[in-house]
Design a protein around this motif. Structure first.
Motif, PDB file in Angstrom:
ATOM      1  N   ALA A 184      33.327  31.529  41.365  1.00  8.33           N
ATOM      2  CA  ALA A 184      34.600  31.750  42.053  1.00  8.33           C
ATOM      3  C   ALA A 184      35.174  33.141  41.811  1.00  8.33           C
ATOM      4  CB  ALA A 184      35.600  30.689  41.610  1.00  8.33           C
ATOM      5  N   HIS A 185      35.438  33.817  42.902  1.00  6.68           N
ATOM      6  CA  HIS A 185      36.157  35.086  42.861  1.00  6.68           C
ATOM      7  C   HIS A 185      37.551  34.885  43.431  1.00  6.68           C
ATOM      8  CE1 HIS A 185      32.627  37.740  41.973  1.00  6.68           C
ATOM      9  NE2 HIS A 185      32.050  36.600  42.255  1.00  6.68           N
ATOM     10  N   HIS A 186      37.883  33.635  43.715  1.00  8.06           N
ATOM     11  CA  HIS A 186      39.201  33.271  44.210  1.00  8.06           C
ATOM     12  C   HIS A 186      39.508  31.859  43.724  1.00  8.06           C
ATOM     13  CE1 HIS A 186      42.392  32.279  47.116  1.00  8.06           C
ATOM     14  NE2 HIS A 186      42.617  33.578  47.068  1.00  8.06           N
ATOM     15  N   TRP A 187      40.746  31.580  43.387  1.00  7.90           N
ATOM     16  CA  TRP A 187      41.110  30.300  42.768  1.00  7.90           C
ATOM     17  C   TRP A 187      40.797  29.096  43.651  1.00  7.90           C
ATOM     18  CZ3 TRP A 187      44.589  27.003  44.943  1.00  7.90           C
ATOM     19  CH2 TRP A 187      45.434  27.516  45.918  1.00  7.90           C
ATOM     20  N   THR A 188      40.764  29.261  44.978  1.00  3.53           N
ATOM     21  CA  THR A 188      40.506  28.117  45.863  1.00  3.53           C
ATOM     22  C   THR A 188      39.063  27.631  45.781  1.00  3.53           C
ATOM     23  OG1 THR A 188      40.031  29.600  47.709  1.00  3.53           O
ATOM     24  CG2 THR A 188      42.302  28.788  47.500  1.00  3.53           C
TER      25      THR A 188
ATOM     26  N   ASN B 297      33.702  34.315  49.935  1.00  6.49           N
ATOM     27  CA  ASN B 297      33.723  34.640  48.505  1.00  6.49           C
ATOM     28  C   ASN B 297      33.074  36.006  48.261  1.00  6.49           C
ATOM     29  OD1 ASN B 297      33.880  34.390  45.715  1.00  6.49           O
ATOM     30  ND2 ASN B 297      32.217  32.937  45.571  1.00  6.49           N
TER      31      ASN B 297
ATOM     32  N   TYR C 108      35.198  38.801  49.847  1.00  2.00           N
ATOM     33  CA  TYR C 108      36.382  39.052  49.014  1.00  2.00           C
ATOM     34  C   TYR C 108      36.008  39.885  47.783  1.00  2.00           C
ATOM     35  CZ  TYR C 108      40.280  38.199  45.855  1.00  2.00           C
ATOM     36  OH  TYR C 108      41.313  38.354  44.982  1.00  2.00           O
ATOM     37  N   SER C 109      34.908  39.518  47.118  1.00  2.00           N
ATOM     38  CA  SER C 109      34.517  40.246  45.909  1.00  2.00           C
ATOM     39  C   SER C 109      34.095  41.677  46.241  1.00  2.00           C
ATOM     40  CB  SER C 109      33.413  39.512  45.150  1.00  2.00           C
ATOM     41  OG  SER C 109      32.231  39.469  45.904  1.00  2.00           O
TER      42      SER C 109
ATOM     43  N   ALA D 134      37.274  43.673  46.946  1.00  2.00           N
ATOM     44  CA  ALA D 134      37.974  43.903  45.677  1.00  2.00           C
ATOM     45  C   ALA D 134      37.272  44.974  44.856  1.00  2.00           C
ATOM     46  CB  ALA D 134      38.076  42.603  44.885  1.00  2.00           C
TER      47      ALA D 134
ATOM     48  N   ASP E  60      44.824  44.730  41.246  1.00  6.19           N
ATOM     49  CA  ASP E  60      45.165  43.453  40.621  1.00  6.19           C
ATOM     50  C   ASP E  60      46.326  43.614  39.640  1.00  6.19           C
ATOM     51  OD1 ASP E  60      43.240  42.123  42.006  1.00  6.19           O
ATOM     52  OD2 ASP E  60      41.751  42.219  40.404  1.00  6.19           O
TER      53      ASP E  60
END
Length: 159
Positions: free
Chosen positions: A74-78, A124, A127-128, A131, A156
């Protein structure tokens, strides 16, 4: 300095750990040559953000690799918890968990179907990548026009 996979695997073993190759056949984050990971104990065969999970599973089966793991990456909490490892109830301490993993007694638990995993995995990865590019740009010192500074995505730390 960069270290070889063999050096890192030896360090993991020296500390009593199990070395697992994460998302081994992924097109963005996979390894180029599995031979470089010859001393690894296992493979991640189910990664929520990877495209080639089936290839990893077939490789593990063909090479009789007992340690097979899965994870959300996971690179995001969802995304946290969409893929997890289930261990026997008899595991009560670290040694029990490691022993169960070595014996192949754990179960990969997928909480979303594969097509959803592919879609979310793609997001995912995207997003990474965004970022990491954003963080890289912040580390590079260059003069920028004022209009570019104003449009910059916050890091961040500043969110």
């Amino acid at each position: 300095p960069l270290r070889s996979a063999c050096e890192i695997i030896r360090d993991i073993h020296d500390q009593g750990g199990i070395a697992v190759v994460a998302h081994p056949f992924d097109i963005c984050r996979g390894v180029e040559r599995m031979e470089d990971f010859g001393e690894a104990d296992g493979l991640e065969v189910c990664n929520f953000g990877a495209v080639f999970n089936r290839k990893a599973l077939k490789y593990a089966q063909a090479h009789q690799i007992r340690v097979r793991t899965g994870g959300s990456d996971a690179h995001h909490w969802t995304i946290v918890g969409n893929v997890a490892l289930g261990f026997p109830d008899s595991c009560v301490n670290m040694e029990d968990y490691l022993d169960s993993l070595k014996k192949g007694e754990c179960e990969i638990v997928v909480r979303r179907n594969y097509l959803a995993a592919m879609a979310m995995g793609g997001l995912n990865i995207l997003y990474s990548r965004i970022a990491s590019v954003t963080r890289y740009r912040e580390l590079v010192t260059v003069e920028r026009p004022l209009w570019l500074e104003e449009a910059r995505v916050p890091s961040d730390e500043t969110r």
